[in-house]
Structures are given as structure tokens and as C-alpha cells.
Design a protein around this motif. Structure first.
Motif, PDB file in Angstrom:
ATOM      1  N   PRO A 189      36.044  46.997   4.589  1.00  0.00           N
ATOM      2  CA  PRO A 189      36.375  45.752   5.298  1.00  0.00           C
ATOM      3  C   PRO A 189      35.401  44.652   4.929  1.00  0.00           C
ATOM      4  CG  PRO A 189      36.497  47.634   6.783  1.00  0.00           C
ATOM      5  CD  PRO A 189      35.921  48.147   5.497  1.00  0.00           C
ATOM      6  N   ALA A 190      35.871  43.417   4.965  1.00  0.00           N
ATOM      7  CA  ALA A 190      35.069  42.285   4.500  1.00  0.00           C
ATOM      8  C   ALA A 190      33.707  42.218   5.176  1.00  0.00           C
ATOM      9  CB  ALA A 190      35.836  40.984   4.729  1.00  0.00           C
ATOM     10  N   SER A 191      33.663  42.498   6.480  1.00  0.00           N
ATOM     11  CA  SER A 191      32.399  42.392   7.217  1.00  0.00           C
ATOM     12  C   SER A 191      31.407  43.485   6.830  1.00  0.00           C
ATOM     13  CB  SER A 191      32.657  42.451   8.718  1.00  0.00           C
ATOM     14  OG  SER A 191      33.308  43.666   9.066  1.00  0.00           O
ATOM     15  N   GLN A 192      31.864  44.518   6.114  1.00  0.00           N
ATOM     16  CA  GLN A 192      30.979  45.614   5.703  1.00  0.00           C
ATOM     17  C   GLN A 192      30.621  45.557   4.220  1.00  0.00           C
ATOM     18  OE1 GLN A 192      32.589  49.420   6.975  1.00  0.00           O
ATOM     19  NE2 GLN A 192      33.367  48.543   8.883  1.00  0.00           N
ATOM     20  N   ILE A 193      31.104  44.547   3.518  1.00  0.00           N
ATOM     21  CA  ILE A 193      30.833  44.445   2.083  1.00  0.00           C
ATOM     22  C   ILE A 193      29.388  43.996   1.850  1.00  0.00           C
ATOM     23  CG2 ILE A 193      31.332  43.076   0.018  1.00  0.00           C
ATOM     24  CD1 ILE A 193      34.264  43.159   0.761  1.00  0.00           C
ATOM     25  N   VAL A 194      28.677  44.721   1.019  1.00  0.00           N
ATOM     26  CA  VAL A 194      27.330  44.364   0.589  1.00  0.00           C
ATOM     27  C   VAL A 194      27.427  44.020  -0.899  1.00  0.00           C
ATOM     28  CG1 VAL A 194      24.942  45.108   0.335  1.00  0.00           C
ATOM     29  CG2 VAL A 194      26.311  45.909   2.287  1.00  0.00           C
ATOM     30  N   GLY A 203      32.908  38.964  -3.752  1.00  0.00           N
ATOM     31  CA  GLY A 203      32.492  37.899  -2.847  1.00  0.00           C
ATOM     32  C   GLY A 203      33.637  36.972  -2.483  1.00  0.00           C
ATOM     33  N   GLY A 204      34.520  36.683  -3.442  1.00  0.00           N
ATOM     34  CA  GLY A 204      35.686  35.851  -3.146  1.00  0.00           C
ATOM     35  C   GLY A 204      36.617  36.507  -2.153  1.00  0.00           C
ATOM     36  N   LEU A 205      36.864  37.800  -2.314  1.00  0.00           N
ATOM     37  CA  LEU A 205      37.729  38.518  -1.378  1.00  0.00           C
ATOM     38  C   LEU A 205      37.070  38.627  -0.003  1.00  0.00           C
ATOM     39  CD1 LEU A 205      39.053  41.378  -3.700  1.00  0.00           C
ATOM     40  CD2 LEU A 205      40.287  39.342  -2.938  1.00  0.00           C
ATOM     41  N   ARG A 206      35.755  38.822   0.006  1.00  0.00           N
ATOM     42  CA  ARG A 206      35.047  38.902   1.290  1.00  0.00           C
ATOM     43  C   ARG A 206      35.204  37.605   2.074  1.00  0.00           C
ATOM     44  NH1 ARG A 206      28.517  39.648   2.008  1.00  0.00           N
ATOM     45  NH2 ARG A 206      28.552  37.565   1.072  1.00  0.00           N
ATOM     46  N   TYR A 207      35.107  36.481   1.388  1.00  0.00           N
ATOM     47  CA  TYR A 207      35.266  35.194   2.068  1.00  0.00           C
ATOM     48  C   TYR A 207      36.688  35.003   2.567  1.00  0.00           C
ATOM     49  CZ  TYR A 207      36.420  30.287   2.532  1.00  0.00           C
ATOM     50  OH  TYR A 207      36.920  29.096   2.994  1.00  0.00           O
ATOM     51  N   LEU A 208      37.683  35.258   1.725  1.00  0.00           N
ATOM     52  CA  LEU A 208      39.073  35.018   2.110  1.00  0.00           C
ATOM     53  C   LEU A 208      39.493  35.870   3.300  1.00  0.00           C
ATOM     54  CD1 LEU A 208      40.904  34.779  -1.350  1.00  0.00           C
ATOM     55  CD2 LEU A 208      40.579  32.929   0.303  1.00  0.00           C
ATOM     56  N   LEU A 209      39.074  37.132   3.311  1.00  0.00           N
ATOM     57  CA  LEU A 209      39.573  38.082   4.309  1.00  0.00           C
ATOM     58  C   LEU A 209      38.655  38.236   5.515  1.00  0.00           C
ATOM     59  CD1 LEU A 209      40.828  40.903   1.884  1.00  0.00           C
ATOM     60  CD2 LEU A 209      42.135  39.013   2.881  1.00  0.00           C
ATOM     61  N   GLY A 210      37.516  37.572   5.519  1.00  0.00           N
ATOM     62  CA  GLY A 210      36.559  37.745   6.607  1.00  0.00           C
ATOM     63  C   GLY A 210      37.035  37.167   7.931  1.00  0.00           C
ATOM     64  N   THR A 211      36.587  37.753   9.023  1.00  0.00           N
ATOM     65  CA  THR A 211      36.992  37.297  10.353  1.00  0.00           C
ATOM     66  C   THR A 211      36.402  35.934  10.700  1.00  0.00           C
ATOM     67  OG1 THR A 211      35.174  38.592  11.296  1.00  0.00           O
ATOM     68  CG2 THR A 211      37.352  39.616  11.259  1.00  0.00           C
ATOM     69  N   ASN A 212      35.345  35.539  10.006  1.00  0.00           N
ATOM     70  CA  ASN A 212      34.775  34.213  10.254  1.00  0.00           C
ATOM     71  C   ASN A 212      35.590  33.096   9.608  1.00  0.00           C
ATOM     72  OD1 ASN A 212      32.625  35.219  11.750  1.00  0.00           O
ATOM     73  ND2 ASN A 212      31.329  35.476   9.950  1.00  0.00           N
ATOM     74  N   ASN A 213      36.498  33.451   8.735  1.00  0.00           N
ATOM     75  CA  ASN A 213      37.368  32.470   8.079  1.00  0.00           C
ATOM     76  C   ASN A 213      38.622  32.317   8.943  1.00  0.00           C
ATOM     77  OD1 ASN A 213      38.803  30.816   6.367  1.00  0.00           O
ATOM     78  ND2 ASN A 213      38.733  32.198   4.614  1.00  0.00           N
ATOM     79  N   ILE A 214      38.583  31.377   9.861  1.00  0.00           N
ATOM     80  CA  ILE A 214      39.667  31.187  10.840  1.00  0.00           C
ATOM     81  C   ILE A 214      40.519  29.996  10.397  1.00  0.00           C
ATOM     82  CG2 ILE A 214      40.200  30.720  13.257  1.00  0.00           C
ATOM     83  CD1 ILE A 214      37.474  31.951  13.960  1.00  0.00           C
ATOM     84  N   GLN A 215      41.813  30.238  10.239  1.00  0.00           N
ATOM     85  CA  GLN A 215      42.726  29.200   9.762  1.00  0.00           C
ATOM     86  C   GLN A 215      44.021  29.249  10.565  1.00  0.00           C
ATOM     87  OE1 GLN A 215      41.598  27.118   7.661  1.00  0.00           O
ATOM     88  NE2 GLN A 215      39.963  28.180   6.556  1.00  0.00           N
ATOM     89  N   TRP A 216      44.687  28.092  10.631  1.00  0.00           N
ATOM     90  CA  TRP A 216      46.011  28.043  11.263  1.00  0.00           C
ATOM     91  C   TRP A 216      47.016  28.688  10.325  1.00  0.00           C
ATOM     92  CZ3 TRP A 216      48.043  26.686  15.930  1.00  0.00           C
ATOM     93  CH2 TRP A 216      49.428  26.564  15.990  1.00  0.00           C
ATOM     94  N   GLU A 217      47.686  29.722  10.802  1.00  0.00           N
ATOM     95  CA  GLU A 217      48.616  30.466   9.950  1.00  0.00           C
ATOM     96  C   GLU A 217      49.862  30.861  10.723  1.00  0.00           C
ATOM     97  OE1 GLU A 217      45.422  32.700   6.968  1.00  0.00           O
ATOM     98  OE2 GLU A 217      46.368  33.822   8.605  1.00  0.00           O
ATOM     99  N   THR A 218      50.949  30.972   9.998  1.00  0.00           N
ATOM    100  CA  THR A 218      52.185  31.540  10.528  1.00  0.00           C
ATOM    101  C   THR A 218      52.341  32.948   9.987  1.00  0.00           C
ATOM    102  OG1 THR A 218      53.379  30.502   8.693  1.00  0.00           O
ATOM    103  CG2 THR A 218      53.334  29.324  10.797  1.00  0.00           C
ATOM    104  N   LEU A 219      53.129  33.756  10.675  1.00  0.00           N
ATOM    105  CA  LEU A 219      53.352  35.133  10.264  1.00  0.00           C
ATOM    106  C   LEU A 219      54.409  35.200   9.161  1.00  0.00           C
ATOM    107  CD1 LEU A 219      53.398  36.794  13.798  1.00  0.00           C
ATOM    108  CD2 LEU A 219      51.556  36.921  12.100  1.00  0.00           C
ATOM    109  N   LEU A 220      54.376  36.289   8.394  1.00  0.00           N
ATOM    110  CA  LEU A 220      55.361  36.478   7.341  1.00  0.00           C
ATOM    111  C   LEU A 220      56.742  36.724   7.940  1.00  0.00           C
ATOM    112  CD1 LEU A 220      53.560  38.845   4.772  1.00  0.00           C
ATOM    113  CD2 LEU A 220      53.694  36.356   4.762  1.00  0.00           C
ATOM    114  N   PRO A 221      57.793  36.357   7.221  1.00  0.00           N
ATOM    115  CA  PRO A 221      59.138  36.708   7.667  1.00  0.00           C
ATOM    116  C   PRO A 221      59.269  38.228   7.815  1.00  0.00           C
ATOM    117  CG  PRO A 221      59.228  35.126   5.863  1.00  0.00           C
ATOM    118  CD  PRO A 221      57.798  35.563   5.975  1.00  0.00           C
ATOM    119  N   GLY A 222      60.077  38.659   8.747  1.00  0.00           N
ATOM    120  CA  GLY A 222      60.283  40.087   8.965  1.00  0.00           C
ATOM    121  C   GLY A 222      59.343  40.702   9.973  1.00  0.00           C
ATOM    122  N   ILE A 223      58.451  39.889  10.589  1.00  0.00           N
ATOM    123  CA  ILE A 223      57.536  40.393  11.614  1.00  0.00           C
ATOM    124  C   ILE A 223      58.087  40.058  12.991  1.00  0.00           C
ATOM    125  CG2 ILE A 223      55.236  40.095  12.635  1.00  0.00           C
ATOM    126  CD1 ILE A 223      54.093  39.797   9.878  1.00  0.00           C
TER     127      ILE A 223
END
Length: 404
Positions: A62-67, A209-229
Motif C-alpha cells: 500500500p502507498a502509505s507503506q512504501i519505502v 514514488g509516482g504511484l505512491r503519490y497518486l494512490l496515497g490517502t493524503n492525495n484527496i481529490q473530487w472524484e466520481t465513481l466508475l460506471p457499474g458501481i
């Protein structure tokens, strides 16, 4: 980001995003499979090569555990035998293409990016932006995996379109100047022979490092859910558009039905916990996603003259559009990654008399094991399959002969 300013060229899947405008997946599980064309051409060994790459991504914590120091800055090696045979590593290209579809553009392509080009009779104004970010401090940097880069700008007049220019990115003391897995495809565009016999060892430190930033819980963005959810169990009401943290980790799951999925029927269902913020409070809801076809589909159909083709970004959702921004946004399926089933393929430039077979797909590592080649018989290093020779005065009488 116009083509006039050197953006949106044929090798680009999209443009570089400023910090905070990145695109990412917001579901923890994505699906994949191979269609009949891929299986027929590459066989079970080709499937295993791609799944070897997918395992690399699934093994990420998980992103928060990446060293980041757990990951090497040396990510690329060469195989001399594969180079002599003109082989391109299937799994290395698969990894680079998957990273694109996970939201990582080539840092080497955009480490120095042109701003708005302004022509004035008295001067030419072309500001330079850095769109590569340090994986720790998240600030612009000219360093990739510890290698510093400089650039030269070239501006020249090309009537009637006007002034054009280009950037030459330079790095000293390295045989492989494009130093991330995400930049692997760019090297194919700029210097195709350099990738023959070249293999990615995995993810470089900046890739992770790029994936850690994108997927981290500190990266909070306005998002909609995918179709089919939809809501699952007692959760009948669904909060769709909301401020969401990163999902921390994305796992790839094979459909398992190969290419026999039925049109209009779900091929998989995934239940997961969706988290979102409202009025400063973190909420969660249990949701279920119907997957109507694999999120990632690997194919092998002719896309000449290109060696590969992949889905673009036209169906990705830009949640920053209402504010006039280029992002942030959500990556939406479907994604198709296609490898051209090149065989004994030759360049047909009749101006030369010594035609060389084009690169073809193979499977190899850095060991001494003999590489596997797809679509042509196995040959020893240094031997040609066949060569094409033109007889004298071919421009008058275009006779030619084959030499085995």
C-alpha cells in the motif's frame, strides 16, 4: 498543450499534468485478460511474460507503506544475445504500457516542457517548465532516479507555418539516458535500436514514488465513481461525486474466462469499501462493481508501422474541467494494449541495398539463457534469417534476388 508547442505528438498518450492535476484509478481491483489474437500469436509463454509484469505491480505494498529506498535507481540492463538477434522484450514493453495506463507519463519526455510559444519580430519567447516532480518533496526537479539532466533548445524557421522549436534533453555518463520504466517507450521512439536486447528489471525508485503519490490517502481529490458501481447489501443510497483519498493499492485480477466473455453479461463482480470526505468527516460505504469486460485487454493485431498501440485518454474523466483545469481526473476503462505481431518484417526503403530485419518481440532477462523469439524460428546470434540484395542497375531494371 498544442502540437505547435511540441505537445500531443504521435508518441504521447496525453500531456504532463501539474501537481494536483494527476489522473488515477479509484477502485482497488482492476481486471485483465488476453484475447484470442494474443494467445494465438504469443502462446502461453507470452501470457506468462505479461503476468510476470503484473505480479511486479501486485507485489507493491500500500502507498502509505512504501519505502522508496527499498527500490533501486538502476532499473535497466542489456542482454547481448537478444541485442544481436534484434529482439524487443515483450514484458518490458508491457510494464511501460501499464504504467501509462496507471497515470504515469514519461518523466524524461516532460522533465523540460515548453510553455506558450510567443513570436515577436524583436524576439522569440519560449519559457521552459519542469513537469517532473521529486518523489519525496513533490517539487519540480531536473533529476530522475538520481541522474541530473540539462537541455538545449533549438528554434528554427519553417515557412509557411512559422517558427518551430525542439528540446534536446541531455544526460552525461549513462548508456541509458531515459532512466525510468515509465520512460521506456520514449526511448523506443527516439532510438529504436537502443531497446533491442534491453530489459527492465522492474520499477525504478521514481516510478514507485509516482504511484505512491497518486494512490496515497493524503492525495484527496473530487472524484466520481466508475460506471457499474452500485450500493451493496443494506447500502441502498450511493454517494457518487465526493472528495476521495487515494485507494492506497491497486490489485490486478485476471478474469479467468480468457476471450470467451459474453456481451452484456458481467464477467466479474468486486465488492469493496469506498471512502470519501464530507464536511471534514471521513465516511465509508460498501459498494459493488459489475465488470462488463476486462479493464485491461491484451491483443496482438496488425498496427503497422507501429510496434504497439494502446488506448488513449479520451474517455478519462476530467473532474477539474468545471474550474478550467486539466485535472485531476479518473482513469476509466476499457484499456486495450496491442502488440503488433511482427514476424520477418523488413523495411522497404529501396534507396538502400542492405536491408535489415526490423525488431521483433522476444522474452529474455539478464541471464545467459537463450532468448525466446515470437513469430520467427529460433536462430543463433549473428545469423540472419534472410537478406535482400538488389542487382546492379536496379533503378532501370528492378530485378532482385533472395539470399538465404
Amino acid at each position: 498543450m498544442t502540437e505547435f508547442n511540441s505537445y500531443r505528438r504521435s508518441e504521447d498518450i496525453g500531456g504532463p499534468m501539474a501537481m494536483g492535476e494527476g489522473y488515477r484509478w479509484n477502485v482497488p481491483i482492476v481486471t485483465y485478460d488476453f484475447d484470442s489474437s494474443f494467445i494465438d500469436y504469443f502462446g502461453t509463454n507470452g501470457v506468462a511474460a505479461v503476468e510476470e509484469v503484473i505480479q511486479i505491480l501486485n507485489d507493491l505494498p500500500p502507498a502509505s507503506q512504501i519505502v522508496l529506498t527499498n527500490y533501486s535507481k538502476t532499473y535497466i540492463k542489456g542482454n547481448n544475445t537478444a541485442q544481436l538477434l534484434g529482439l524487443l522484450d515483450l514484458k518490458s514493453h508491457a510494464l511501460a504500457l501499464l504504467l501509462e495506463q496507471m497515470g504515469l507519463a514519461s518523466p524524461s519526455r516532460w522533465i523540460f516542457s515548453p510553455g506558450k510559444f510567443i513570436f515577436d519580430p524583436q524576439k522569440i519567447d519560449w519559457p521552459v517548465l519542469m513537469r517532473n516532480y521529486d518523489p519525496i518533496f513533490l517539487s519540480p526537479t531536473n533529476s530522475i532516479n538520481g541522474q541530473e539532466y540539462v537541455y538545449q533548445s533549438r528554434v528554427f524557421y519553417a515557412p509557411p507555418a512559422g517558427y518551430f522549436g525542439g528540446f534536446l534533453i541531455l544526460a552525461a555518463n549513462t548508456a541509458y539516458p531515459l532512466r525510468t520504466s515509465a520512460s521506456f517507450l520514449l526511448q523506443q521512439v527516439l532510438h529504436p535500436p537502443m531497446l533491442e536486447g534491453t530489459v527492465l528489471l522492474g520499477l525504478g525508485q521514481d516510478d514507485v514514488g509516482g504511484l505512491r503519490y497518486l494512490l496515497g490517502t493524503n492525495n484527496i481529490q473530487w472524484e466520481t465513481l466508475l460506471p457499474g458501481i452500485h450500493g451493496f447489501g443494506t447500502n441502498s443510497e450511493l454517494a457518487n461525486g465526493a472528495l476521495r483519498p487515494g485507494v492506497e493499492k491497486i490489485s490486478f485480477q485476471r478474469i479467468g474466462r480468457n476471450y470467451g466473455w459474453a456481451e452484456g453479461q458481467p464477467v466479474a463482480t468486486n465488492v469493496f469499501v469506498d471512502r470519501f470526505w464530507t464536511n471534514g468527516v471521513l465516511h465509508q460505504q460498501v459498494v459493488e462493481r459489475y465488470v462488463m469486460r476486462p479493464d485491461f485487454l491484451f491483443t496482438a493485431t496488425n498496427c503497422s508501422p507501429n510496434l504497439y498501440a494502446r488506448s488513449g485518454t479520451g474517455h478519462w474523466v476530467n473532474n477539474g474541467a468545471v474550474e478550467g483545469r486539466d485535472g485531476p481526473g479518473v482513469i476509466q476503462p476499457p484499456v486495450t494494449i496491442n502488440f503488433n505481431p511482427v514476424s520477418s518484417h523488413f523495411a522497404t526503403d529501396l534507396r538502400v541495398t542492405d536491408l535489415i530485419p526490423q525488431s521483433i518481440w522476444g522474452y529474455f532477462g539478464i541471464s545467459t539463457n537463450h532468448p525466446i523469439s515470437y513469430g520467427r524460428p529460433a536462430v543463433s546470434a549473428g545469423n540472419s534469417i534472410f537478406a535482400l540484395y538488389f542487382l546492379p542497375n536496379w533503378s532501370v531494371s528492378p530485378a532482385f534476388s533472395w539470399k538465404l
